[in-house]
Design an enzyme around this catalytic site. Structure first.
Site, mmCIF file in Angstrom:
data_model
loop_
_atom_site.group_PDB
_atom_site.id
_atom_site.type_symbol
_atom_site.label_atom_id
_atom_site.label_comp_id
_atom_site.label_asym_id
_atom_site.label_seq_id
_atom_site.Cartn_x
_atom_site.Cartn_y
_atom_site.Cartn_z
ATOM 1 N N HIS A 1 -0.314 -55.181 -7.510
ATOM 2 C CA HIS A 1 0.365 -53.887 -7.614
ATOM 3 C C HIS A 1 0.348 -53.224 -6.239
ATOM 4 C CE1 HIS A 1 0.699 -49.833 -10.042
ATOM 5 N NE2 HIS A 1 1.415 -49.804 -8.922
ATOM 6 N N HIS B 1 3.383 -51.547 -3.639
ATOM 7 C CA HIS B 1 4.789 -51.241 -3.321
ATOM 8 C C HIS B 1 4.935 -51.433 -1.816
ATOM 9 C CE1 HIS B 1 5.445 -49.213 -7.251
ATOM 10 N NE2 HIS B 1 4.138 -49.004 -7.145
ATOM 11 N N HIS C 1 5.379 -49.934 -14.880
ATOM 12 C CA HIS C 1 4.425 -48.833 -14.753
ATOM 13 C C HIS C 1 4.420 -48.107 -16.096
ATOM 14 C CE1 HIS C 1 4.587 -49.585 -10.511
ATOM 15 N NE2 HIS C 1 3.908 -48.495 -10.181
ATOM 16 N N GLU D 1 0.434 -44.010 -16.369
ATOM 17 C CA GLU D 1 -0.139 -43.495 -15.111
ATOM 18 C C GLU D 1 -0.265 -41.986 -15.283
ATOM 19 O OE1 GLU D 1 2.462 -43.815 -11.695
ATOM 20 O OE2 GLU D 1 0.846 -43.417 -10.259
ATOM 21 N N ASP E 1 -1.615 -50.023 -4.678
ATOM 22 C CA ASP E 1 -0.436 -49.208 -4.998
ATOM 23 C C ASP E 1 0.385 -48.909 -3.728
ATOM 24 O OD1 ASP E 1 1.293 -47.984 -6.782
ATOM 25 O OD2 ASP E 1 0.035 -46.230 -7.141
ATOM 26 N N ASP E 2 -0.011 -47.869 -2.984
ATOM 27 C CA ASP E 2 0.707 -47.470 -1.764
ATOM 28 C C ASP E 2 -0.328 -47.235 -0.671
ATOM 29 O OD1 ASP E 2 3.561 -47.016 -2.878
ATOM 30 O OD2 ASP E 2 2.263 -45.962 -4.291
HETATM 31 N N1 ADE Z 1 6.365 -45.936 -6.601
HETATM 32 C C1 ADE Z 1 5.478 -46.090 -5.628
HETATM 33 N N2 ADE Z 1 4.246 -45.765 -6.051
HETATM 34 C C2 ADE Z 1 4.372 -45.407 -7.359
HETATM 35 C C3 ADE Z 1 3.469 -44.979 -8.348
HETATM 36 N N3 ADE Z 1 2.168 -44.844 -8.121
HETATM 37 N N4 ADE Z 1 3.961 -44.677 -9.563
HETATM 38 C C4 ADE Z 1 5.268 -44.796 -9.820
HETATM 39 N N5 ADE Z 1 6.156 -45.197 -8.910
HETATM 40 C C5 ADE Z 1 5.718 -45.504 -7.683
HETATM 41 ZN ZN ZN Z 2 2.719 -48.322 -8.454
#
Ligand code: ADE
Ligand code: ZN
Length: 344
Positions: A24, A26, A203, A206, A284-285
């Protein structure tokens, strides 16, 4: 393998050095401020920030949407195939340095095609990085995500644009603003993806409720749930996730930065594991949330006393089991993991 003999002091070493997969991430969320400035310069784009520090100071998020606004703006510097290659290559190099031996990488084509960047430019740059990684012992594959704040019609159009490049991605996912955009909004386009033999993730849970997770399973046929931390609100769903071995790709630092949990110490990943769920740790990011995979591992293990060497092994093993590679490769990677734990 005597996991009890591994001390707390040794745990950070184990977490950082053990072989593992990331499921996971992005790729647009791996765009570091330094690279944003470099690409802006290369493409003659004026940024609304005077310095890298000023940009970093804007990374103060209160919820998912406040993050997404900054994240989509950051992705605006990506224009050429080289830009997408450089972004993905810098992630893969970092993953390799952190003993991530496989990653399944999300990308958001609509963020780019809506700005006039052709789908082919996006996928060609990403694919070139993935293939370069293969040559250097880093395994990776791509998962195309549909933006759920856009329409299903837009997702269908994106799928059509993607189909000539079908061999370059293994599956599709759903990301972006969750609340108000439930799984059923995309049931038809995901059914078409399933018919095409694509792997399916989404997703869910969350910011959204446990119902979004059940919806992703029942209405979309999701094979893996991204985040999913709100499942604990529904005991029947927890039992189902455990029984059906549906993996959750959990992202601890992200969850705190986006206020899903107030502090890491409040995170529920220990409870998910204790309930028998196939949970994994992911970043994630990473450029926006304060760290890559190893930083996520060391931070959550420092915050939760119930996580020790046994859980480290379990989480790494889960990451391979939950991946979309063939069974023989999973077993080989789990063998490498066993060898690592046998020697520490
Ligand atoms: N796009 C990038 N990060 C995300 C996240 N945590 N939740 C939903 N979309 C995303
Ligand atoms: Zn994500």
């Amino acid at each position: 393998m005597n996991l009890d003999s591994i001390s707390r002091e040794r745990l950070d070493y184990v977490l950082c050095r053990m072989p593992k997969a990331e499921l996971h991430i992005h790729i647009e969320g791996s765009l570091e401020p330094e690279l944003i400035f470099k690409l802006a310069g290369r493409n003659n784009i004026e940024l609304p920030y005077r310095s890298i520090d000023e940009l970093r100071a804007a990374y103060a998020f209160t919820d998912l949407q406040s993050f997404l606004d900054v994240y989509y703006a950051g992705a605006g510097v990506l224009r050429t195939e080289e830009d997408f290659f450089d972004m993905a290559w810098s992630y893969l190099a970092r993953a390799k340095s952190q003993h991530v031996i496989h990653s399944e990488i999300f990308f958001d084509p609509q963020t780019h095609t809506a700005r006039g960047v052709p789908f082919e430019t996006v996928i060609s740059g990403l694919d070139r990085a993935v293939r370069r990684g293969e040559g250097q012992g880093v395994s990776a594959s791509l998962i195309l995500c549909f933006l759920r704040h856009l329409s299903e019609e837009d997702a269908f159009a994106t799928l059509e644009e993607a189909l000539p490049f079908r061999d370059k991605f293994i599956g599709v996912g759903l990301d972006s603003s969750e609340r108000g955009n439930p799984p059923e909004k995309f049931a038809r386009v995901i059914a078409r993806c399933r018919a095409l033999g694509l792997r399916l993730v989404a997703h869910a849970g969350e910011e959204g409720s446990a119902e979004y997770i059940s919806g992703a399973l029942d209405l979309l046929g999701a094979e893996r749930i991204d985040h999913g931390v709100h499942c604990l609100d529904d005991p029947d769903l927890v039992a189902r996730l455990a029984r059906e071995r549906i993996p959750l790709t959990v992202c601890p630092l992200s969850n705190v930065k986006l206020a899903v949990f107030p502090r890491l110490a409040d995170h529920n990943i220990g409870k998910l594991l204790a309930a028998g769920i196939v949970a994994t740790v992911n970043s994630d990011d990473p450029a926006y949330f304060g760290g890559y995979l190893n930083e996520n591992f060391t931070a959550i293990f420092a915050a939760l006393p119930e996580l020790g060497a046994k859980e480290a092994y379990q989480l790494a093993c889960n990451s391979f089991k939950a991946s979309f590679v063939e069974e023989g490769i999973k077993q080989a990677w789990i063998g490498e993991l066993d060898e690592f734990f046998g020697a520490v």
